[in-house]
Design an enzyme around this catalytic site. Structure first.
Site, PDB file in Angstrom:
ATOM      1  N   LYS A  65       0.819  -1.226   0.000  1.00  0.00           N
ATOM      2  CA  LYS A  65       0.000   0.000   0.000  1.00  0.00           C
ATOM      3  C   LYS A  65       0.849   1.271   0.000  1.00  0.00           C
ATOM      4  CE  LYS A  65      -3.998  -2.161   2.171  1.00  0.00           C
ATOM      5  NZ  LYS A  65      -4.989  -2.140   3.258  1.00  0.00           N
ATOM      6  N   ASP A 102      -9.936   2.283   2.911  1.00  0.00           N
ATOM      7  CA  ASP A 102      -9.991   1.517   4.161  1.00  0.00           C
ATOM      8  C   ASP A 102     -10.726   2.277   5.263  1.00  0.00           C
ATOM      9  OD1 ASP A 102      -8.651  -0.743   3.250  1.00  0.00           O
ATOM     10  OD2 ASP A 102      -6.675   0.063   3.745  1.00  0.00           O
ATOM     11  N   GLY A 130       0.570   0.917   9.251  1.00  0.00           N
ATOM     12  CA  GLY A 130      -0.151   1.221   8.026  1.00  0.00           C
ATOM     13  C   GLY A 130      -1.658   1.114   8.180  1.00  0.00           C
ATOM     14  N   THR A 153       5.063   1.510  20.213  1.00  0.00           N
ATOM     15  CA  THR A 153       6.144   2.478  19.993  1.00  0.00           C
ATOM     16  C   THR A 153       5.506   3.866  19.986  1.00  0.00           C
ATOM     17  OG1 THR A 153       7.158   0.811  18.563  1.00  0.00           O
ATOM     18  CG2 THR A 153       8.087   3.039  18.478  1.00  0.00           C
ATOM     19  N   GLY A 242     -13.296  -7.577  11.413  1.00  0.00           N
ATOM     20  CA  GLY A 242     -13.056  -6.672  10.293  1.00  0.00           C
ATOM     21  C   GLY A 242     -13.708  -7.081   8.982  1.00  0.00           C
TER      22      GLY A 242
HETATM   23  P1  ATR Z   1      -0.029  -2.790   9.472  1.00  0.00           P
HETATM   24  O1  ATR Z   1       0.172  -2.313   8.072  1.00  0.00           O
HETATM   25  O2  ATR Z   1      -0.873  -4.031   9.584  1.00  0.00           O
HETATM   26  O3  ATR Z   1      -0.509  -1.712  10.386  1.00  0.00           O
HETATM   27  P2  ATR Z   1       2.566  -2.439  10.627  1.00  0.00           P
HETATM   28  O4  ATR Z   1       2.737  -1.161   9.901  1.00  0.00           O
HETATM   29  O5  ATR Z   1       3.715  -3.381  10.739  1.00  0.00           O
HETATM   30  O6  ATR Z   1       1.407  -3.286   9.962  1.00  0.00           O
HETATM   31  O7  ATR Z   1       2.005  -2.105  12.086  1.00  0.00           O
HETATM   32  C1  ATR Z   1       1.714  -3.110  13.015  1.00  0.00           C
HETATM   33  C2  ATR Z   1       1.097  -2.464  14.242  1.00  0.00           C
HETATM   34  O8  ATR Z   1       0.839  -3.464  15.226  1.00  0.00           O
HETATM   35  C3  ATR Z   1       1.999  -1.440  14.925  1.00  0.00           C
HETATM   36  O9  ATR Z   1       1.197  -0.461  15.536  1.00  0.00           O
HETATM   37  C4  ATR Z   1       2.722  -2.313  15.948  1.00  0.00           C
HETATM   38  O10 ATR Z   1       3.301  -1.602  17.015  1.00  0.00           O
HETATM   39  P3  ATR Z   1       4.777  -0.948  16.824  1.00  0.00           P
HETATM   40  O11 ATR Z   1       4.580   0.293  16.013  1.00  0.00           O
HETATM   41  O12 ATR Z   1       5.218  -0.693  18.205  1.00  0.00           O
HETATM   42  O13 ATR Z   1       5.608  -1.991  16.111  1.00  0.00           O
HETATM   43  C5  ATR Z   1       1.562  -3.153  16.419  1.00  0.00           C
HETATM   44  N1  ATR Z   1       1.949  -4.416  17.054  1.00  0.00           N
HETATM   45  C6  ATR Z   1       2.429  -5.535  16.456  1.00  0.00           C
HETATM   46  N2  ATR Z   1       2.611  -6.523  17.343  1.00  0.00           N
HETATM   47  C7  ATR Z   1       2.241  -6.025  18.557  1.00  0.00           C
HETATM   48  C8  ATR Z   1       2.181  -6.538  19.875  1.00  0.00           C
HETATM   49  N3  ATR Z   1       2.565  -7.800  20.144  1.00  0.00           N
HETATM   50  N4  ATR Z   1       1.755  -5.733  20.866  1.00  0.00           N
HETATM   51  C9  ATR Z   1       1.376  -4.467  20.609  1.00  0.00           C
HETATM   52  N5  ATR Z   1       1.396  -3.903  19.371  1.00  0.00           N
HETATM   53  C10 ATR Z   1       1.813  -4.669  18.359  1.00  0.00           C
END
Ligand code: ATR
Length: 276
Positions: A65, A102, A130, A153, A242
């Site tokens: 995307k 989305d 994303g 984060t 979803g």
């Molecule tokens: P997407 O496109 O699906 O959003 P992404 O950009 O990799 O994929 O983002 C994943 C999201 O899930 C992020 O907000 C990530 O947190 P970080 O920014 O800290 O990496 C969150 N995420 C993934 N695994 C997680 C976990 N075990 N606990 C909390 N947040 C998680």
């Protein structure tokens, strides 16, 4: 026949071909809609090849995307804010109209299918990747009283909020970022845009952030949403997966492709029945 497809990696289990074929049947549109697996380093050549074969447009899914947005000759405001696109329409020989449906899909699912009004409510968005970026703009435009964005984060939540600050103030929405441990609340609507359930991790916010009867939406569906849905149910909230967002974002994409709005509620009911 006009050709469309969804490009992604992986794409094997995509429901988009089924959904768009059903939309086409129900609206009397003549089109074919397939799926294309493109290599992780081969999105642009894959897209070019599809267009060269006569493709009229496509949907873009993980992980492409972000790569789609820079290809646009016309980018909608919501796609620019998201910095990501899920819908490309090929106009003429070289134009690319690019959108991100989305967020509007999520808002339609919450308001129309789940019957929950967003205006004036308190909303928590979990995640800042994303998926979250794709929906924050349309959530703001639905005019809740407040949106808190929280993420593992925190800096990423902060920068997502900063990017949307002007939009939020224009719509009179209080928008802030918060670390996972201090989101406040309780909230009327919670949207999980993290991959936490997928990894089998616990829901990353504390119990008690949901009002009784609150709506708790996971942007995933199937087993990937189960952990979040069980957590929400255990707290007296109304869980929602979803699948509705998936159908509604497809309906908005279909509108971009064909200029016709398909009966998304009917197709969602059919899809749920077929998966039950
Ligand atoms: P997407 O496109 O699906 O959003 P992404 O950009 O990799 O994929 O983002 C994943 C999201 O899930 C992020 O907000 C990530 O947190 P970080 O920014 O800290 O990496 C969150 N995420 C993934 N695994 C997680 C976990 N075990 N606990 C909390 N947040 C998680």
């Amino acid at each position: 026949m006009d050709k469309y497809c969804v490009l992604g990696n992986p794409v094997e289990h995509s429901k988009s071909p089924w959904i768009h074929a059903r939309f086409a049947q129900l609206t009397g549109q003549e089109l074919e809609y397939g799926k294309r697996l493109v290599p992780l380093d081969g999105f642009v050549p894959g897209l070019r090849a599809f267009r060269a074969e006569g493709g009229k447009g496509c949907n873009v899914t993980v992980p492409f995307k972000f790569e789609a947005a820079p290809l646009a000759t016309t980018l909608t405001a919501r796609a620019r804010l998201a910095q990501a696109c899920n819908t490309l329409r090929f106009d003429g020989d070289s134009e690319v109209f690019a959108d991100n449906t989305d967020g509007i899909g999520l808002v339609s699912d919450i308001q129309r299918n789940a019957g929950v009004a967003i205006a004036g409510r308190e909303l928590l968005l979990i995640g800042a990747g994303g998926a979250a970026a794709g929906v924050l703009g349309p959530l703001i435009e639905a005019m809740p009283r407040r949106i808190v964005v929280t993420n593992r984060t925190p800096d990423k939540a902060q920068s997502l909020v900063q990017r949307h600050a002007r939009l939020a103030s224009g719509f009179g929405v209080e928008l802030s970022a918060s670390p996972l441990g201090g989101v406040g609340g309780p909230f009327d609507v919670i949207v999980n845009a993290t991959a936490s359930s997928l990894n089998g991790a616990a829901v990353p916010v504390a119990d008690g952030v949901l009002k009784p009867g609150a709506l708790a939406v996971d942007m995933m569906y199937g087993p990937a949403a189960d952990g979040f849905m069980a957590w929400a149910r255990a707290q007296g909230a109304v869980p929602r997966d979803g699948l509705g967002m998936l159908v509604e974002q497809a309906a908005e994409a279909f509108l971009v492709f064909r200029g016709v709005r398909p009966p998304s509620g009917q197709v969602l009911a059919e899809l749920r029945a077929s998966l039950a």
